[in-house]
Structures are given as C-alpha cells and as structure tokens.
Design a protein around this motif. Structure first.
Motif, PDB file in Angstrom:
ATOM      1  N   ARG A 203      15.317  -4.881  -2.355  1.00  0.00           N
ATOM      2  CA  ARG A 203      14.231  -3.992  -2.764  1.00  0.00           C
ATOM      3  C   ARG A 203      13.822  -3.112  -1.593  1.00  0.00           C
ATOM      4  O   ARG A 203      13.629  -3.575  -0.455  1.00  0.00           O
ATOM      5  CB  ARG A 203      13.010  -4.806  -3.228  1.00  0.00           C
ATOM      6  CG  ARG A 203      11.856  -3.933  -3.797  1.00  0.00           C
ATOM      7  CD  ARG A 203      12.220  -3.420  -5.143  1.00  0.00           C
ATOM      8  NE  ARG A 203      11.281  -2.447  -5.684  1.00  0.00           N
ATOM      9  CZ  ARG A 203      10.208  -2.731  -6.419  1.00  0.00           C
ATOM     10  NH1 ARG A 203       9.903  -3.996  -6.675  1.00  0.00           N
ATOM     11  NH2 ARG A 203       9.447  -1.776  -6.907  1.00  0.00           N
ATOM     12  N   THR A 204      13.658  -1.846  -1.862  1.00  0.00           N
ATOM     13  CA  THR A 204      13.209  -0.905  -0.841  1.00  0.00           C
ATOM     14  C   THR A 204      11.693  -0.964  -0.742  1.00  0.00           C
ATOM     15  O   THR A 204      10.999  -0.959  -1.754  1.00  0.00           O
ATOM     16  CB  THR A 204      13.652   0.522  -1.203  1.00  0.00           C
ATOM     17  OG1 THR A 204      15.089   0.568  -1.250  1.00  0.00           O
ATOM     18  CG2 THR A 204      13.157   1.530  -0.177  1.00  0.00           C
ATOM     19  N   ARG A 205      11.180  -1.012   0.484  1.00  0.00           N
ATOM     20  CA  ARG A 205       9.732  -1.029   0.682  1.00  0.00           C
ATOM     21  C   ARG A 205       9.288   0.055   1.656  1.00  0.00           C
ATOM     22  O   ARG A 205       8.102   0.328   1.771  1.00  0.00           O
ATOM     23  CB  ARG A 205       9.261  -2.392   1.196  1.00  0.00           C
ATOM     24  CG  ARG A 205       9.988  -2.886   2.449  1.00  0.00           C
ATOM     25  CD  ARG A 205       9.262  -4.012   3.147  1.00  0.00           C
ATOM     26  NE  ARG A 205       7.943  -3.617   3.565  1.00  0.00           N
ATOM     27  CZ  ARG A 205       7.691  -2.937   4.688  1.00  0.00           C
ATOM     28  NH1 ARG A 205       8.688  -2.558   5.466  1.00  0.00           N
ATOM     29  NH2 ARG A 205       6.468  -2.632   5.007  1.00  0.00           N
ATOM     30  N   SER A 206      10.216   0.661   2.351  1.00  0.00           N
ATOM     31  CA  SER A 206       9.888   1.664   3.360  1.00  0.00           C
ATOM     32  C   SER A 206      10.627   2.958   3.061  1.00  0.00           C
ATOM     33  O   SER A 206      11.708   2.951   2.465  1.00  0.00           O
ATOM     34  CB  SER A 206      10.282   1.167   4.757  1.00  0.00           C
ATOM     35  OG  SER A 206      10.312   2.230   5.697  1.00  0.00           O
TER      36      SER A 206
ATOM     37  N   ASP B 154      13.901   2.577   5.324  1.00  0.00           N
ATOM     38  CA  ASP B 154      14.429   1.205   5.297  1.00  0.00           C
ATOM     39  C   ASP B 154      15.761   1.089   6.027  1.00  0.00           C
ATOM     40  O   ASP B 154      16.474   2.067   6.231  1.00  0.00           O
ATOM     41  CB  ASP B 154      14.585   0.741   3.850  1.00  0.00           C
ATOM     42  CG  ASP B 154      13.808  -0.537   3.581  1.00  0.00           C
ATOM     43  OD1 ASP B 154      13.848  -1.437   4.436  1.00  0.00           O
ATOM     44  OD2 ASP B 154      13.161  -0.632   2.535  1.00  0.00           O
TER      45      ASP B 154
ATOM     46  N   TYR C 252       2.604  -3.326   3.469  1.00  0.00           N
ATOM     47  CA  TYR C 252       2.958  -2.891   2.115  1.00  0.00           C
ATOM     48  C   TYR C 252       4.191  -3.616   1.595  1.00  0.00           C
ATOM     49  O   TYR C 252       5.200  -3.737   2.303  1.00  0.00           O
ATOM     50  CB  TYR C 252       3.218  -1.382   2.073  1.00  0.00           C
ATOM     51  CG  TYR C 252       3.750  -0.928   0.738  1.00  0.00           C
ATOM     52  CD1 TYR C 252       2.895  -0.729  -0.331  1.00  0.00           C
ATOM     53  CD2 TYR C 252       5.122  -0.746   0.546  1.00  0.00           C
ATOM     54  CE1 TYR C 252       3.386  -0.340  -1.577  1.00  0.00           C
ATOM     55  CE2 TYR C 252       5.618  -0.356  -0.686  1.00  0.00           C
ATOM     56  CZ  TYR C 252       4.754  -0.159  -1.747  1.00  0.00           C
ATOM     57  OH  TYR C 252       5.241   0.216  -2.964  1.00  0.00           O
ATOM     58  N   HIS C 253       4.082  -4.093   0.359  1.00  0.00           N
ATOM     59  CA  HIS C 253       5.227  -4.618  -0.385  1.00  0.00           C
ATOM     60  C   HIS C 253       5.061  -4.228  -1.841  1.00  0.00           C
ATOM     61  O   HIS C 253       3.968  -4.351  -2.393  1.00  0.00           O
ATOM     62  CB  HIS C 253       5.323  -6.146  -0.273  1.00  0.00           C
ATOM     63  CG  HIS C 253       5.762  -6.623   1.067  1.00  0.00           C
ATOM     64  ND1 HIS C 253       7.074  -6.601   1.476  1.00  0.00           N
ATOM     65  CD2 HIS C 253       5.046  -7.121   2.101  1.00  0.00           C
ATOM     66  CE1 HIS C 253       7.163  -7.082   2.711  1.00  0.00           C
ATOM     67  NE2 HIS C 253       5.948  -7.391   3.112  1.00  0.00           N
ATOM     68  N   PRO C 254       6.127  -3.788  -2.503  1.00  0.00           N
ATOM     69  CA  PRO C 254       6.022  -3.531  -3.947  1.00  0.00           C
ATOM     70  C   PRO C 254       5.742  -4.831  -4.681  1.00  0.00           C
ATOM     71  O   PRO C 254       6.060  -5.926  -4.185  1.00  0.00           O
ATOM     72  CB  PRO C 254       7.411  -2.979  -4.310  1.00  0.00           C
ATOM     73  CG  PRO C 254       8.051  -2.601  -3.015  1.00  0.00           C
ATOM     74  CD  PRO C 254       7.469  -3.501  -1.981  1.00  0.00           C
TER      75      PRO C 254
ATOM     76  N   THR D  81       6.109  -8.051  -6.947  1.00  0.00           N
ATOM     77  CA  THR D  81       7.295  -8.884  -7.163  1.00  0.00           C
ATOM     78  C   THR D  81       7.116  -9.759  -8.407  1.00  0.00           C
ATOM     79  O   THR D  81       6.010  -9.918  -8.928  1.00  0.00           O
ATOM     80  CB  THR D  81       7.551  -9.791  -5.954  1.00  0.00           C
ATOM     81  OG1 THR D  81       6.417 -10.640  -5.748  1.00  0.00           O
ATOM     82  CG2 THR D  81       7.785  -8.964  -4.697  1.00  0.00           C
TER      83      THR D  81
ATOM     84  N   GLN E   3       3.521   4.865   2.048  1.00  0.00           N
ATOM     85  CA  GLN E   3       3.622   3.636   1.266  1.00  0.00           C
ATOM     86  C   GLN E   3       2.355   3.398   0.447  1.00  0.00           C
ATOM     87  O   GLN E   3       2.416   3.135  -0.760  1.00  0.00           O
ATOM     88  CB  GLN E   3       3.862   2.439   2.191  1.00  0.00           C
ATOM     89  CG  GLN E   3       5.242   2.375   2.810  1.00  0.00           C
ATOM     90  CD  GLN E   3       5.343   1.290   3.873  1.00  0.00           C
ATOM     91  OE1 GLN E   3       4.330   0.875   4.465  1.00  0.00           O
ATOM     92  NE2 GLN E   3       6.542   0.814   4.133  1.00  0.00           N
TER      93      GLN E   3
END
Length: 621
Positions: free
Chosen positions: A366-369, A372, A406-408, A410, A567
């Motif tokens: 998963r992309t978070r940045s 990345d 930051y994290h999307p 889950t 983000q």
C-alpha cells in the motif's frame, strides 16, 4: 525533477509511471566554482559531486562492447495522431523522444547528475544565478546542418510561448537567454534560489529552428520531424505502428554518455486498442518485450510452456526509484470534494487488503507517501529540522501533521469493513452529508452525493467496482465510465472529471516539477498536472523551499514537510506499488549485469544473434 526530454513527450493518459523513464538527477563538479570566475565543467550535480570524472569513457551499467543490430518490438495501447510531443494537443506517438538530443544527459546510477551531450562543457557560478552551455562543434541535425546557440535560444523561447504549460512552470525563473556566439548560449535567472534550474535546462530537448521556420509549432503533425538524436522516424502507419531507424552516422555515437546505449538497429511500437489483445499479440510473438503493470496478467497469463523452456524470460528486477503516488484523485474544484472530511471519509471505502489478496495475488504494497520507496518519504513524526519548517504554518495545516504518522485506513482483508464504513459515516455527517431514503444527501441543499469515476483501461474496472460497491453502502452513487484515449486526454487536460485514476511519478531529486503537480497557479492552467486542483499557499511555499534547497540534507527535510501536508490534505485515496520491475521478453536479448539504482534501462540492452537464432529454430522459424 522530471526528465523533460522524455516526460513531455508522454500523453497525460498513463495510469502508471513508465518503468524506463529516467528521473532527474543532478550533481556538482568536484572542483570549486567561484561566482567571479566560473570554471568550465563536464558535468553538474544537484548536490555533491559527479560520480564520473571528465575523462570517463562510459557509464558503469552499460556494456561498452555491446553489438549493434536487430529490432525490438514493443506494444502500445490506444492510438496516435501526432509526432509533436511539445504541445497539449493530440495523441503523441510513443518513442518520439529518441529522435532528439538534449544539452545534458542524466546517469541512472546517481540521484541527480547530468553530463555533457550537445553541450561539450558548461559554466555555472557558485550561486547558480546563471549557466552557459558550450555546444560541441561536431553536433549536427539529421539533415547535416550544425546545431547552434540560436537553435537552443529559439527552442527555449518557443516552448515558453507555444509549448505545453509544464514548460512555463519549469522555466519560470529564467530571466533571459542569450546566444553569446554560434556555440555558446547563456541563461540568466531571476534569482539564485532555484538551484536545480541549470540541470532542468540541461534536460531540454533542442529543436531545429530552420526546420520549424516553415511549420506551425502549435499544431499536431504526422510529418516526421527533424531531430539530432540516435534514431529517426522510419516507416509508420498512423495509429497502428511506427518504426524508428538507428542513425548510422549519428554525430554523438561515440560520446561517453552514449557508449553502450542505443544498440538496436530498429525500435518498433505496435498499437492495440485493447490491453488483452496486446498481451495475446505478445504471447504469439508479435511483440518482443513487456514491462507488465497488471498483477493479474503477471500472475495468470504467462503460465506457458515457452516460459518453462526458456523461450520466454519472466523476471523481476529490483530498483530504488521513488514510486510517487498513484490513486483515486479527487477533483477539488468540485464542490462535493472541497471538504477534506469528505475526502477522508471516502478513503475508508477502499479495501486494499481485500483487493491485494483477491485481485492482485498479494503482489502490492500500500502506498502511503507521495515519495514512497525512498528516503524522501515522510515517516514517524516530524523531527526538529522539519518542525522548524512546519511550525510557522500551525493553524493553517491539519494538526495531525504534528501529532500523527499518516496511514491510509486498513482492513483485515476479509471483505467485512463495517468499522471503516462507520468511521466514514461519522465524517460525512460531520461534513453535512446525511442519509435520507437510503441516499446520501447534503442536509442543507438536498443535493444527492453522486459522482463519476473516469477510466481509460477497461481492465481497471474490476478494481474500481468493489470500491464503488462500498461507497454504495454509504449511500453514495459512484458511477464508473471507461472512455477512449482521445476523450480521456481532453477531459483530463480541461479538468472535466469528478474523480480519476492517475499518478505522479517522482525522482530522487524533486524540484520545479512540483509546481506543476501541486502549485496554485497550475490548478487554474489547463493541461497542467495539478489534477486535484490544489490551491494552498502553504503547499506553494513548501514547494519553493524545496526548489531552493542548498544541499541534499535540507532537500530531504523539506520534501518530508511537503509530503506530510499533502498526505493530511486527503487529495488522493492512495493505491499501491511494487519496488521492482516486472519484465517478460522473448529470449533474444541480453542486458548488462549491472542494474543501476533507477532500475532496468532498456536502452542498454542489445539484440543477441545467437539467442535469436536458437529461439527461431526452437519455434520452427
């Protein structure tokens, strides 16, 4: 920075960044440079010193003795109706960048360093307030005429006046350009804050003034243009195929930056309207090479005897390129997407873990940045150096920038995302979007929450539909519409969409291109890459700080700060990425053993006569 020689020749319709497009890279010469008496240099780096000295003979990741010959056939999806990749019109043919030379050439094993190509040497003062390029006297166009400083000056002025909007952002800090003599051209800058500008100018593909004197630069064209590079346009069938022929007397063939590269006698691109037909054509031998960007095809479509017996080579090649950001992009010009709480809420409806398990065969991360897979990605909480940058913006940026990583959202991947939908519902209600008669509506206006997601690839529908099903459970009507390439490009250029799938490729040395990605001015300029419509003075300011970064350490810190603000702005619902290239090709090529940090460079491969003969024999040809 992006490599404009190639990046500006690509259409806006790509969903994933091209594997073999070299990102920008810069570096300073090892010798000191003084503003009062600049020294001539063979190369320039963004930060630090060039890896290769003035007497280097070739890059470390090439085979200097690679044989010349053969053809490599690649597949393209869609069509083409123009060879002019410098304007915001038409569907530009793939590979046209191969016919042009730039002033400087990047290396693939350094963060951002460029070496002389058209330019034999360059002069830059310590404060980088100007740059002078000294052209090679042997440099010539394919018609035999010499390449001059007037060509460089004309190219720059024409791109600014008539080219795509990205050129105006990239070159905005240039004050003037002067042809000092037939082989010397000087660019003077408005300030000395944009330290990458000399390198950006070095990436500019130079065009022939005399050729364009009798042609309209602002129109699409299918007349093969005049270039100076290692290839020229050969045969083509409009919208269906094109072949580029290697120029036998190419003026720059023996330059160190070209040794071991451009080894194929022909580059051929075959066009297909549908991705599935393209794959079948490859499997049937009509195409030689694929960089596979679809996980399902990679996992299921190449279980073939030819792979098992070695006729087809299927391999993954690791790299250290920043992966940038791909995702569902909100058009914040639309009223329904102006509230960040709404954008945050919709992110809870994307069940990446389920998709990765059931659709992607577990291949993705998963992309978070926005940066990345690199040191540029912001992680943890801001450190002391970042806080010095971010503190003045307190109250103007989300508090989470300072307090959370930051994290999307889950899930556990089983498809049950009730908790996520509850969180989304609370955010939507807080933003004024409530449920009435099982539909999400604006409690003040009664407007139904309904929008369209446009796609260019039918294969992506299987990925989007589970997302829209989850949105439906929130009472949101999200429609998926797949359109043809020409219509897609035009709608993206004019920002005529609600949501789309797109990406921003990143290099190891971000700079001016960030203005076009996130800058307020770009948000109002059709054809720019600010698809999300971001208009934030803080983002503008942070991008300016990145452009003015005096060294690598400060650049990384400033990029981290920008990354955090983007983000927590929820402009995109992040998708996913892989830290390697997925390559499959018929076994008639050989590549160098050394793979540079930026990944496989197809231009360094060569046609292997022995392998090709063996392959033809085994296939009864």
């Amino acid at each position: 920075m992006l490599n404009l020689k190639t990046a500006t020749l690509l259409t806006a319709a790509v969903l994933l960044s091209p594997i073999f497009t070299a990102p920008k890279s810069l570096a300073e010469d090892t010798k000191p440079v003084h503003a009062s008496a600049p020294m001539r240099m063979h190369a320039i780096a963004m930060h630090g010193a060039p890896k290769y000295g003035p007497d280097f003979t070739h890059f470390d990741y090439v085979n200097p003795n690679a044989p010349i010959g053969g053809t490599i056939r690649q597949g393209s999806q869609g069509s083409f109706d123009s060879f002019n990749g410098f304007i915001s019109k038409g569907e530009v043919v793939d590979g046209i960048g191969n016919i042009y030379d730039s002033l400087l050439s990047p290396s693939a094993d350094e963060a951002f360093t460029e070496y002389g190509l058209l330019a034999e040497s360059l002069e830059v003062p310590e404060d980088r307030s100007w740059i002078t390029f000294h052209l090679r006297p042997q440099a010539k166009w394919h018609d035999g005429q010499p390449i001059t400083a007037d060509d460089v000056k004309w190219t720059f002025e024409t791109l600014i006046a008539k080219g795509a909007p990205s050129f105006r952002y990239y070159y905005a800090d240039v004050d003037k350009v002067e042809a000092l003599d037939p082989l010397s051209v000087k660019f003077t800058f408005k300030s000395n804050e944009n330290r990458e500008l000399p390198l950006i100018l070095g990436q500019m593909a130079i065009l022939p003034k005399h050729y364009w004197a009798t042609r309209d630069f602002e129109k699409t064209t299918l007349e093969p243009p005049l270039g100076s590079g290692p290839y020229k346009v050969g045969t083509f069938e409009t919208g269906r195929s094109i072949t580029y022929d290697r120029v036998p007397d190419y003026w720059g063939r023996d330059l160190a930056v070209n040794v071991g590269q451009n080894n194929f006698a022909e580059l051929r691109y075959e066009y297909f309207r549908d991705a599935s037909i393209l794959v079948e054509a490859f499997k049937g031998g009509a195409i030689d090479f694929r960089n596979e960007n679809t996980s399902k095809i990679w996992a299921t479509s190449y279980d073939m005897p030819e792979v098992k017996n070695g006729q087809l080579i299927k391999e993954t090649v690791s790299h250290h390129r920043p992966q940038g950001m791909q995702g569902f992009v909100f058009n914040t010009r639309r009223d329904m997407f102006k509230d960040p709480r709404v954008r945050s809420a919709l992110g809870y409806a994307l069940d990446f873990e389920w998709s990765n398990k059931n659709l992607f065969y577990g291949q993705y991360t998963r992309t978070r940045s926005y940066f990345d897979n690199s040191e540029l990605a912001a992680t943890g909480l801001p450190g002391a150096d970042e806080l010095k940058i971010l503190d003045p913006y307190r109250g103007s940026i989300p508090d989470e920038v300072f307090t959370k990583e930051y994290h999307p959202p889950t899930t556990n991947g089983d498809g049950r995302i009730r908790d996520n939908l509850r969180a989304a519902d609370l955010l939507l209600k807080d933003a004024g979007w409530v449920i009435q008669d099982k539909r999400r509506v604006n409690e003040k206006t009664g407007e139904v929450f309904s929008f369209e997601i446009i796609l260019i690839q039918p294969a992506f529908e299987r990925i989007v539909l589970p997302f829209t099903k989850n949105l439906e459970r929130l009472g949101i009507d999200a429609r998926v519409r797949t359109i043809d390439t020409a219509q897609y490009i035009e709608r993206i250029r004019s920002f005529d969409f609600d949501m789309m799938v797109s990406s921003w490729g990143q290099s190891m040395s971000p700079g001016n291109e960030q203005l076009g990605f996130w800058g307020s001015a770009a948000a109002d300029t059709e054809g720019s890459s600010n698809y999300a419509g971001i208009k934030d003075p803080v983002v503008d300011d942070l991008v300016k700080k990145i452009i003015a970064a005096p060294d690598r350490e400060s650049l990384v810190t400033r990029v981290h700060a920008l990354d955090r603000v983007l983000q927590w702005g929820y402009y995109v619902i992040p998708h996913w990425h892989i830290p390697y290239d997925r390559l499959i090709y018929w076994n008639k090529f050989t590549r160098p053993e050394t793979v540079p940090m930026k990944g496989t460079q197809i231009g360094t491969w060569w046609y292997d006569e022995a392998k090709a003969a063996k392959l033809n024999t085994s296939r009864g040809q």
